[in-house]
Design an enzyme around this catalytic site. Structure first.
Site, PDB file in Angstrom:
ATOM      1  CE  LYS A 156       0.654  -7.638 -14.631  1.00  0.00           C
ATOM      2  NZ  LYS A 156       1.957  -8.599 -14.827  1.00  0.00           N
TER       3      LYS A 156
ATOM      4  CG  HIS B 167      11.459 -37.416 -30.411  1.00  0.00           C
ATOM      5  ND1 HIS B 167      11.681 -38.810 -30.830  1.00  0.00           N
ATOM      6  CD2 HIS B 167      11.773 -37.501 -29.029  1.00  0.00           C
ATOM      7  CE1 HIS B 167      12.135 -39.485 -29.854  1.00  0.00           C
ATOM      8  NE2 HIS B 167      12.264 -38.734 -28.805  1.00  0.00           N
TER       9      HIS B 167
ATOM     10  CB  CYS C  18      -0.666  -0.013   1.320  1.00  0.00           C
ATOM     11  SG  CYS C  18      -1.913  -1.451   1.668  1.00  0.00           S
TER      12      CYS C  18
ATOM     13  CG  ASN D  47       2.525  -1.693   2.872  1.00  0.00           C
ATOM     14  OD1 ASN D  47       1.750  -2.341   2.777  1.00  0.00           O
ATOM     15  ND2 ASN D  47       3.759  -1.332   2.483  1.00  0.00           N
ATOM     16  N   GLY D  48       1.250  -3.529   5.275  1.00  0.00           N
ATOM     17  CA  GLY D  48       1.767  -4.951   5.886  1.00  0.00           C
ATOM     18  C   GLY D  48       0.700  -5.831   6.243  1.00  0.00           C
TER      19      GLY D  48
ATOM     20  CD1 TRP E 228      -1.869  -5.617  -3.032  1.00  0.00           C
ATOM     21  CD2 TRP E 228      -2.528  -4.322  -4.872  1.00  0.00           C
ATOM     22  NE1 TRP E 228      -2.101  -6.527  -4.232  1.00  0.00           N
ATOM     23  CE2 TRP E 228      -2.554  -5.772  -5.232  1.00  0.00           C
ATOM     24  CE3 TRP E 228      -3.045  -3.421  -5.792  1.00  0.00           C
ATOM     25  CZ2 TRP E 228      -2.965  -6.271  -6.625  1.00  0.00           C
ATOM     26  CZ3 TRP E 228      -3.325  -3.813  -7.034  1.00  0.00           C
ATOM     27  CH2 TRP E 228      -3.074  -5.239  -7.497  1.00  0.00           C
TER      28      TRP E 228
ATOM     29  CD  GLU F 277       6.906 -17.809 -16.855  1.00  0.00           C
ATOM     30  OE1 GLU F 277       5.915 -18.144 -17.400  1.00  0.00           O
ATOM     31  OE2 GLU F 277       6.845 -16.339 -16.509  1.00  0.00           O
TER      32      GLU F 277
ATOM     33  CE  LYS G 256       7.562 -13.307 -17.804  1.00  0.00           C
ATOM     34  NZ  LYS G 256       6.532 -13.971 -17.721  1.00  0.00           N
TER      35      LYS G 256
ATOM     36  NE  ARG H 125       4.267   1.518  -1.370  1.00  0.00           N
ATOM     37  CZ  ARG H 125       5.283   0.758  -1.037  1.00  0.00           C
ATOM     38  NH1 ARG H 125       6.368   0.631  -1.899  1.00  0.00           N
ATOM     39  NH2 ARG H 125       5.208  -0.164  -0.175  1.00  0.00           N
TER      40      ARG H 125
ATOM     41  CD  GLU I 128       5.408 -11.813 -21.250  1.00  0.00           C
ATOM     42  OE1 GLU I 128       4.517 -11.243 -21.376  1.00  0.00           O
ATOM     43  OE2 GLU I 128       5.635 -12.391 -20.548  1.00  0.00           O
TER      44      GLU I 128
HETATM   45  C1  AGP Z   1       2.837 -13.235 -18.531  1.00  0.00           C
HETATM   46  O1  AGP Z   1       4.197 -12.716 -18.287  1.00  0.00           O
HETATM   47  C2  AGP Z   1       1.912 -12.523 -19.457  1.00  0.00           C
HETATM   48  N1  AGP Z   1       1.577 -11.155 -19.383  1.00  0.00           N
HETATM   49  C3  AGP Z   1       0.674 -13.195 -19.720  1.00  0.00           C
HETATM   50  O2  AGP Z   1       0.877 -14.470 -20.298  1.00  0.00           O
HETATM   51  C4  AGP Z   1      -0.043 -13.480 -18.513  1.00  0.00           C
HETATM   52  O3  AGP Z   1       0.513 -14.395 -17.687  1.00  0.00           O
HETATM   53  C5  AGP Z   1      -1.511 -14.074 -18.819  1.00  0.00           C
HETATM   54  O4  AGP Z   1      -2.323 -13.135 -19.868  1.00  0.00           O
HETATM   55  C6  AGP Z   1      -2.461 -14.367 -17.773  1.00  0.00           C
HETATM   56  O5  AGP Z   1      -2.650 -13.190 -16.963  1.00  0.00           O
HETATM   57  P1  AGP Z   1      -3.322 -13.404 -15.652  1.00  0.00           P
HETATM   58  O6  AGP Z   1      -2.509 -14.179 -14.632  1.00  0.00           O
HETATM   59  O7  AGP Z   1      -3.649 -12.040 -14.924  1.00  0.00           O
HETATM   60  O8  AGP Z   1      -4.617 -14.163 -15.732  1.00  0.00           O
END
Ligand code: AGP
Length: 609
Positions: A604, A505, A2, A100-101, A74, A482, A486, A27, A489
């Site tokens: 996001k 394969h 927060c 905050n905490g 938050w 993962e 990263k 925050r 993207e």
């Molecule tokens: C992850 O780095 C991406 N921004 C994207 O794949 C994300 O994980 C996905 O859209 C799911 O989002 P969420 O966890 O908010 O559901």
């Protein structure tokens, strides 16, 4: 996480509080509030929603008080509502507190205070603080706070404003950031530097256990025993734009480095001081119900889906329940076989991903209980699930998810342990060992973050590559996926992840001289086979960057670069091995001049299907 601000001085407090909160909204932004001392009385103005709503509400009102505190929330304990917004006050309306905490022992404190006659209005852990101050108040706010914090377990950055001591603010810090801003005839408290930068660059950075006491004319710091502490003045060299990122160049890098904190917060209150039982009181399913589960679906998107793959492995290994992991946008179209003994887990950082929400609704339509793992309190997915296990990672601003992923992993470990213990599938010894190792993850993550040179150097060398491959076996394969996401993207490099045993394969045809192959080799039982895969790609002149647990020295002969992560239980390795991959993606993207925090074409939270 927060945002907190406090002001006392010669200027009208409200405008300083509101502009400071605006610089702290990154925050937390699900509710906001201020407390002002107006003619000897506390005036509280707070509401759910963003700060802009509060500002609008206050526009027609006038306040002249020169002392006040403010907060952007938050939510962790208690939904984002007007009542749960900070500041919180005591019964007598004499003490206003922003915090905050996480007060870990708030339930027992709340019960005790209620037994002492105190009346609570909110669902928050924070509200125990003003009532504690009311209980202990002896005419001196500093002494009162010193007494009260001895009763508190957990993390806090708190500021208290008392109607009985005009012009004075007292604050305390434990495991949550808090600074003192040192002005001319005015002084400040803030969670973070941006809030006070327009007024002063001179600060005290409070340390854990310290208590600070300010008026317009002075700022004093004490340890938790009440002895004065001589604090060095820290002069802020950053510009305001940098300060929101706490001095980091991007939110993504800041959030990668926040993982020691977010891991600790997410585990907070959920692990026993000793022994093997985890505490997941958010799951209101009886032991009998949990024992009847015969199948689990985990469904999510992107990074959350990759966390689900780790969850599958761990739940099957520990609780011996079959788990299927589905990409959420596929889940409801494949006619999943859901019966009364099926549990569905939906993972989503934002809690608003349309595909995941649709999958949740399909699971519920078929009568399955749904557990949500999400980072946003009261998000759509949180509201529609039967049970919610929150990751307490704080707001994740960068599009590329990092700290939320590792927080999702630890929640999945807790859930796997919970199921295993209830179903009697795990020996006490191994359960206790895993819990012991979970507690160390935060410090081990800090060790990795303490020396990023090997990753940075590899990233600089290979930043202009066209393709990159991530390989691993078992849990390492889940993390390879993962790492690949990263990289692609945020750097726009074509990256792919493969089960290391699958290369031969077909994909091996793509391995040519110099192509980077990032190999995860943390799983001892699969190490020899992964080593042979390294040799396989080296025979085609690939450049191999390997990640291993400490002590596997033979890998150095095979790979071009080896980065060792601190040893931990094999099942927990993904929490640590992903961090260098996050850093690799970040540094390669920066070297390529990409927009790290807002990569092209992405959002996001993907709230469309
Ligand atoms: C992850 O780095 C991406 N921004 C994207 O794949 C994300 O994980 C996905 O859209 C799911 O989002 P969420 O966890 O908010 O559901």
């Amino acid at each position: 996480m927060c945002g907190i601000i406090g002001y006392t001085g010669h200027r009208t407090a409200l405008s300083i509080l509101l502009s400071g909160l605006a610089r702290l909204e990154y925050r937390g932004y699900d509710s906001a509030g201020v407390a002002l001392l107006e003619n000897g009385r506390l005036c509280i103005r707070k509401q759910a929603g963003k700060l802009a709503g509060l500002r609008q509400k206050l526009e027609g009102e006038s306040y002249v008080g020169t002392t006040g505190i403010g907060h952007t929330r938050w939510a962790t304990h208690g939904r984002p509502t007007d009542l749960n917004a900070h500041p919180h006050i005591d019964c007598g309306g004499r003490f206003a507190v922003v915090h905050n905490g996480i007060i870990e022992n708030y339930l027992s404190l709340r019960e005790w205070l209620i037994s002492e006659g105190h009346v609570f209005k909110s669902e928050t852990d924070t509200e125990v603080l003003p009532h504690l101050f009311e209980h202990f108040y002896n005419g001196d706010m500093l002494e009162t706070v010193l007494k009260a914090i001895k009763k508190i377990d957990g993390s806090y950055a708190m500021v208290v404003l008392s109607a009985t001591e005009p012009g004075r603010l007292v604050a305390a810090r434990q495991d949550s950031p808090l600074i003192v801003g040192l002005g001319e005839g005015e002084n400040f408290f803030a969670s973070d530097i941006p809030a006070i930068l327009p007024y002063t660059r001179f600060t005290y950075i409070l340390a854990d256990g310290e208590v600070a006491d300010i008026t317009a004319e002075r700022a004093a710091v004490f340890n938790r025993s009440g002895q004065p502490v001589q604090k060095p003045v820290f002069e802020v060299k950053w510009e305001a734009a940098q300060a929101e990122k706490n001095g980091f160049a991007h939110f993504m890098l800041k959030e990668i480095h926040e993982q020691p904190r977010s891991l600790k917060d997410t585990l907070s209150g959920r692990l026993p001081a000793c022994g093997s039982g985890v505490m997941l009181k958010e799951i209101a399913m009886s032991a009998e119900e949990l024992k009847r589960i015969q199948k689990i679906f985990i469904t999510a998107c992107g990074t959350a889906y990759h966390a689900g793959l780790v969850g599958k492995y761990v739940i099957e290994r520990l609780a011996r329940i079959p788990v299927e992991v589905d990409i959420a946008s596929e889940f409801r179209y494949r006619h999943p076989i859901i019966d009364p003994h099926t549990l569905v887990i939906v993972i989503s950082q934002s809690g608003e991903t349309a595909d995941s929400l649709a999958a949740l609704r399909e699971a519920r339509r078929q009568g399955a209980p749904v557990i949500a793992i999400t980072n946003v309190v009261d998000s759509s997915i949180a509201r529609e699930a039967d049970h919610v296990l929150y990751t307490w990672a704080g707001p994740e601003i960068a599009v590329a998810s990092t700290k939320a992923y590792t927080a999702q992993l630890v929640v999945l470990y807790l859930l796997a342990l919970h199921l295993a213990n209830i179903r009697g599938k795990l020996a006490e010894k191994e359960s206790a060992e895993l819990i012991g190792e979970l507690k160390k993850l935060s410090d081990k993550a800090r060790v990795i973050l303490g020396d990023c040179r090997a990753v940075e150097s590899f990233a600089q060398t290979h930043a202009q590559c066209e393709d990159a491959f991530f390989i691993g076996r078992g849990l390492d394969y889940a993390v390879a996926l993962e790492g690949s996401l990263k990289l692609k993207e945020i750097s726009y490099i074509h990256a792919e992840a493969y089960a290391a045993g699958e290369l031969k394969h077909g994909t091996l045809a793509l391995i040519v001289e110099g192509v980077p192959v990032i190999t995860l080799a943390t799983q001892q039982n699969l190490f020899e086979k992964t080593l042979s895969n390294i040799k396989e790609v080296k025979a085609r002149d690939a450049t191999v960057f390997a990640l291993a647990m400490d002590g596997l020295r033979e890998i150095e002969k095979a790979a071009d670069r080896v980065l060792y992560i601190p040893p931990t239980h094999a099942l927990l390795a993904p929490v640590l091995s992903v961090i260098p991959l996050q850093l690799l993606a970040y540094h390669m993207a920066v070297a390529r001049g990409c927009d790290v925090d807002q990569p092209r074409n992405l959002a996001k939270s993907v709230t469309v299907e």
